[in-house]
Scaffold this motif. Structure first.
Motif, PDB file in Angstrom:
ATOM      1  N   ARG A   1       1.865   8.962 -10.095  1.00 40.35           N
ATOM      2  CA  ARG A   1       2.363  10.419 -10.098  1.00 40.35           C
ATOM      3  C   ARG A   1       1.628  11.040  -9.564  1.00 40.35           C
ATOM      4  O   ARG A   1       2.626  12.755  -9.109  1.00 40.35           O
ATOM      5  CB  ARG A   1       2.721  10.762 -11.997  1.00 40.35           C
ATOM      6  N   VAL A   2       0.679  11.131  -9.028  1.00 42.07           N
ATOM      7  CA  VAL A   2      -0.661  11.518  -8.421  1.00 42.07           C
ATOM      8  C   VAL A   2      -0.742  12.197  -7.267  1.00 42.07           C
ATOM      9  O   VAL A   2      -0.433  12.704  -6.036  1.00 42.07           O
ATOM     10  CB  VAL A   2      -2.519  11.419  -9.186  1.00 42.07           C
ATOM     11  N   SER A   3      -0.504  10.569  -6.432  1.00 45.99           N
ATOM     12  CA  SER A   3      -0.362  10.561  -4.728  1.00 45.99           C
ATOM     13  C   SER A   3       0.607  10.335  -4.084  1.00 45.99           C
ATOM     14  O   SER A   3       1.117  10.112  -3.105  1.00 45.99           O
ATOM     15  CB  SER A   3      -1.128   9.990  -4.535  1.00 45.99           C
ATOM     16  N   SER A   4       1.583  10.389  -5.188  1.00 43.32           N
ATOM     17  CA  SER A   4       3.293  10.462  -4.421  1.00 43.32           C
ATOM     18  C   SER A   4       4.557  11.066  -4.804  1.00 43.32           C
ATOM     19  O   SER A   4       3.851  11.764  -5.857  1.00 43.32           O
ATOM     20  CB  SER A   4       4.030   9.060  -4.193  1.00 43.32           C
ATOM     21  N   ASN A   5       5.704  11.804  -4.767  1.00 44.85           N
ATOM     22  CA  ASN A   5       6.736  12.192  -5.646  1.00 44.85           C
ATOM     23  C   ASN A   5       7.531  11.370  -5.650  1.00 44.85           C
ATOM     24  O   ASN A   5       7.719  10.708  -4.661  1.00 44.85           O
ATOM     25  CB  ASN A   5       6.749  13.370  -3.955  1.00 44.85           C
ATOM     26  N   GLU A   6       8.928  12.162  -6.036  1.00 46.17           N
ATOM     27  CA  GLU A   6       9.661  11.215  -6.234  1.00 46.17           C
ATOM     28  C   GLU A   6      10.297  10.856  -4.837  1.00 46.17           C
ATOM     29  O   GLU A   6      10.287  12.352  -3.913  1.00 46.17           O
ATOM     30  CB  GLU A   6      10.849  11.920  -6.638  1.00 46.17           C
ATOM     31  N   GLY A   7      11.494   9.706  -4.381  1.00 46.91           N
ATOM     32  CA  GLY A   7      11.644   9.546  -3.356  1.00 46.91           C
ATOM     33  C   GLY A   7      10.595   9.247  -2.168  1.00 46.91           C
ATOM     34  O   GLY A   7      10.851   8.734  -1.062  1.00 46.91           O
ATOM     35  N   ASP A   8       8.987   8.780  -2.362  1.00 52.40           N
ATOM     36  CA  ASP A   8       8.499   8.627  -1.342  1.00 52.40           C
ATOM     37  C   ASP A   8       8.428   6.998  -1.295  1.00 52.40           C
ATOM     38  O   ASP A   8       9.080   6.632  -2.647  1.00 52.40           O
ATOM     39  CB  ASP A   8       6.832   8.945  -2.360  1.00 52.40           C
ATOM     40  N   LEU A   9       7.668   6.725  -0.682  1.00 56.12           N
ATOM     41  CA  LEU A   9       8.063   4.468   0.008  1.00 56.12           C
ATOM     42  C   LEU A   9       6.304   4.402  -0.500  1.00 56.12           C
ATOM     43  O   LEU A   9       5.637   4.662  -0.410  1.00 56.12           O
ATOM     44  CB  LEU A   9       8.395   4.865   0.957  1.00 56.12           C
TER      45      LEU A   9
ATOM     46  N   PRO B   1       7.277   0.166   9.712  1.00 56.41           N
ATOM     47  CA  PRO B   1       6.999   1.019  10.824  1.00 56.41           C
ATOM     48  C   PRO B   1       5.907   1.516  10.687  1.00 56.41           C
ATOM     49  O   PRO B   1       4.545   1.845   9.585  1.00 56.41           O
ATOM     50  CB  PRO B   1       8.165   1.313  10.533  1.00 56.41           C
ATOM     51  N   ASP B   2       5.467   2.025  11.704  1.00 53.31           N
ATOM     52  CA  ASP B   2       4.723   3.126  11.862  1.00 53.31           C
ATOM     53  C   ASP B   2       4.882   4.796  11.152  1.00 53.31           C
ATOM     54  O   ASP B   2       5.411   4.769  10.823  1.00 53.31           O
ATOM     55  CB  ASP B   2       3.523   3.727  13.168  1.00 53.31           C
ATOM     56  N   ASP B   3       3.815   5.250  10.312  1.00 52.31           N
ATOM     57  CA  ASP B   3       3.208   6.368   9.587  1.00 52.31           C
ATOM     58  C   ASP B   3       4.878   6.414   8.800  1.00 52.31           C
ATOM     59  O   ASP B   3       5.918   7.479   8.809  1.00 52.31           O
ATOM     60  CB  ASP B   3       4.002   7.469  10.708  1.00 52.31           C
ATOM     61  N   SER B   4       5.540   5.502   7.934  1.00 56.58           N
ATOM     62  CA  SER B   4       6.567   5.053   6.862  1.00 56.58           C
ATOM     63  C   SER B   4       6.139   5.174   5.165  1.00 56.58           C
ATOM     64  O   SER B   4       6.643   5.180   4.753  1.00 56.58           O
ATOM     65  CB  SER B   4       6.506   4.103   8.006  1.00 56.58           C
ATOM     66  N   VAL B   5       4.399   4.895   5.466  1.00 54.29           N
ATOM     67  CA  VAL B   5       4.659   4.904   3.953  1.00 54.29           C
ATOM     68  C   VAL B   5       3.738   5.548   3.258  1.00 54.29           C
ATOM     69  O   VAL B   5       2.650   6.750   3.639  1.00 54.29           O
ATOM     70  CB  VAL B   5       3.222   3.154   3.770  1.00 54.29           C
ATOM     71  N   ASP B   6       4.093   6.986   2.146  1.00 51.04           N
ATOM     72  CA  ASP B   6       3.215   7.881   1.792  1.00 51.04           C
ATOM     73  C   ASP B   6       2.045   6.676   0.517  1.00 51.04           C
ATOM     74  O   ASP B   6       1.230   7.647   0.860  1.00 51.04           O
ATOM     75  CB  ASP B   6       4.357   8.055   0.988  1.00 51.04           C
ATOM     76  N   LEU B   7       1.912   5.291   0.072  1.00 53.76           N
ATOM     77  CA  LEU B   7       0.923   5.238  -0.808  1.00 53.76           C
ATOM     78  C   LEU B   7       1.041   3.803  -0.789  1.00 53.76           C
ATOM     79  O   LEU B   7       2.055   3.301  -0.744  1.00 53.76           O
ATOM     80  CB  LEU B   7       1.757   5.917  -2.085  1.00 53.76           C
ATOM     81  N   LEU B   8       0.089   3.532  -0.456  1.00 53.87           N
ATOM     82  CA  LEU B   8      -0.296   2.082  -0.790  1.00 53.87           C
ATOM     83  C   LEU B   8      -1.466   1.872  -1.558  1.00 53.87           C
ATOM     84  O   LEU B   8      -2.579   2.302  -2.093  1.00 53.87           O
ATOM     85  CB  LEU B   8      -1.057   2.007   0.849  1.00 53.87           C
ATOM     86  N   LEU B   9      -1.516   1.310  -2.953  1.00 57.55           N
ATOM     87  CA  LEU B   9      -1.346   0.564  -3.811  1.00 57.55           C
ATOM     88  C   LEU B   9      -1.900  -0.729  -4.335  1.00 57.55           C
ATOM     89  O   LEU B   9      -0.200  -1.480  -3.753  1.00 57.55           O
ATOM     90  CB  LEU B   9      -0.817   1.743  -5.221  1.00 57.55           C
ATOM     91  N   THR B  10      -2.793  -1.272  -3.713  1.00 62.73           N
ATOM     92  CA  THR B  10      -2.691  -2.230  -4.601  1.00 62.73           C
ATOM     93  C   THR B  10      -4.247  -2.941  -4.847  1.00 62.73           C
ATOM     94  O   THR B  10      -5.240  -2.568  -4.758  1.00 62.73           O
ATOM     95  CB  THR B  10      -2.717  -3.508  -2.747  1.00 62.73           C
ATOM     96  N   ASP B  11      -3.688  -4.856  -5.698  1.00 61.84           N
ATOM     97  CA  ASP B  11      -4.976  -4.853  -5.884  1.00 61.84           C
ATOM     98  C   ASP B  11      -5.247  -6.355  -5.412  1.00 61.84           C
ATOM     99  O   ASP B  11      -4.651  -7.521  -5.883  1.00 61.84           O
ATOM    100  CB  ASP B  11      -5.529  -4.876  -7.353  1.00 61.84           C
ATOM    101  N   PRO B  12      -5.950  -6.484  -4.225  1.00 57.89           N
ATOM    102  CA  PRO B  12      -5.768  -8.454  -3.712  1.00 57.89           C
ATOM    103  C   PRO B  12      -6.809  -8.896  -4.221  1.00 57.89           C
ATOM    104  O   PRO B  12      -7.500  -8.480  -4.952  1.00 57.89           O
ATOM    105  CB  PRO B  12      -6.167  -7.978  -2.262  1.00 57.89           C
ATOM    106  N   PRO B  13      -6.970  -9.940  -4.008  1.00 59.64           N
ATOM    107  CA  PRO B  13      -7.863 -11.065  -4.365  1.00 59.64           C
ATOM    108  C   PRO B  13      -9.452 -11.127  -4.664  1.00 59.64           C
ATOM    109  O   PRO B  13      -9.819  -9.697  -3.182  1.00 59.64           O
ATOM    110  CB  PRO B  13      -7.922 -12.587  -3.655  1.00 59.64           C
TER     111      PRO B  13
END
Length: 301
Positions: free
Chosen positions: A185-193, A20-32
């Motif tokens: 820990r820096v870019s999200s809080n407990e319970g965040d997605l 869903p739109d506007d539903s994610v707190d942090l996107l952390l990824t290492d693509p090819p």
């Protein structure tokens, strides 16, 4: 609907399209990184070999296809992140500046770069270039950062040193868990997605679980799905596996799902509509820290 706290076997872009739109707190990824080649050399399990053999076909792209993949990733990331949400994206050094500019054009705000310094870099086999000893990650936000937990002056230096030979799995490009934990820990809080569309060996998921965050992961390569699933089982004592891999396993612990009308993307088909070869090219994920480095070639974790 996507079930949370699981790694789903699905293409990264197709998976994100059903978030869903506007539903994610942090996107952390290492693509090819799209730098595997039969002409570049690295060391795998103590033996010199081509980067193509060491990492596999999933890191081989036509330049147009690769640009399309990362630009689609940036577009989908901007859509699914909440206002103020953060994107941490690893890329090869030679492509990083280009993708930062494209992300800014999409609406992201540039915040900084993180640098991973390898304290035990691979030797230069060709002795024709500098030894490759660092990788970079862009840090962008969707507007003003909603969360930034300043842990300490010492921990918030944007250069992170680690020995590349310390890993939790056999994934060739696993990133250091300690770094991912710090980012979480820096870019999200407990319970965040926390979302990782190129989950690979599961480093992002483990970091999220250790610090009380929910996670959602996508990974097309079945070998890596099983690898991440097993790692999470050992970490948490329960299985967040994709049903297609763990259909006969006993499921432990509560399950969480998005509340909404989203559905899972098609399985076995990549972001360009291609089917098959999920054991190689079709699993666009370069998950974690890597041995990706050769003296004469652009470094890749």
């Amino acid at each position: 609907m996507w079930e949370l706290d699981r790694v789903h076997r699905v293409d990264a872009i197709e998976g994100l399209k059903n978030v869903p739109d506007d539903s994610v707190d942090l996107l952390l990824t290492d693509p090819p990184y799209a730098i595997a080649s039969k002409d570049r050399t690295t060391i795998r399990r103590g033996k010199p070999m081509s980067t193509l053999r060491a990492w596999g076909g999933w890191d081989v792209f036509h330049p147009f296809d690769y640009d399309l993949l990362i630009l689609q990733l940036i577009t989908q990331a901007y859509r699914v992140l909440k206002p103020g949400g953060a994107l941490y994206l690893f890329t090869s050094r030679e492509n990083n500046g280009y993708f930062v500019r494209r992300a800014l054009g999409r609406g992201f705000v540039y915040r900084n770069h993180l640098v991973m310094i390898k304290t035990s870099p691979l030797p230069s086999l060709s002795r024709s270039n500098w030894r490759s000893a660092f990788e970079i990650c862009m840090y962008l936000t969707k507007g003003k950062p909603r969360v930034f937990n300043f842990l300490s002056q010492k921990e918030l230096v944007n250069a992170f040193s680690y020995p590349i030979r310390h890993r939790s799995t056999d994934h060739p490009t696993e990133k250091p868990l300690a770094l991912f934990e710090r980012i979480v820990r820096v870019s999200s809080n407990e319970g965040d997605l926390v979302v990782d569309p190129f989950m690979g060996s599961g480093t992002t998921a483990v970091a999220a679980k250790r610090h009380g965050r929910r996670f959602l992961g996508f990974e097309l390569n079945p070998e890596y799905v099983a690898m991440a699933t097993n790692r999470l089982r050992l970490e948490t004592g329960r299985s967040p596996c994709d049903r297609s891999i763990e259909s006969r396993a006993r499921r432990l612990g509560p399950r969480g799902a998005f509340r909404g009308t989203v559905g899972p993307g098609p399985r076995g088909r990549d972001h360009l509509g291609r089917i098959g070869d999920v054991s190689g090219r079709a699993g666009p994920r370069r998950p974690g820290p890597g041995d990706r480095a050769d003296a004469g070639a652009p470094a890749r974790p």
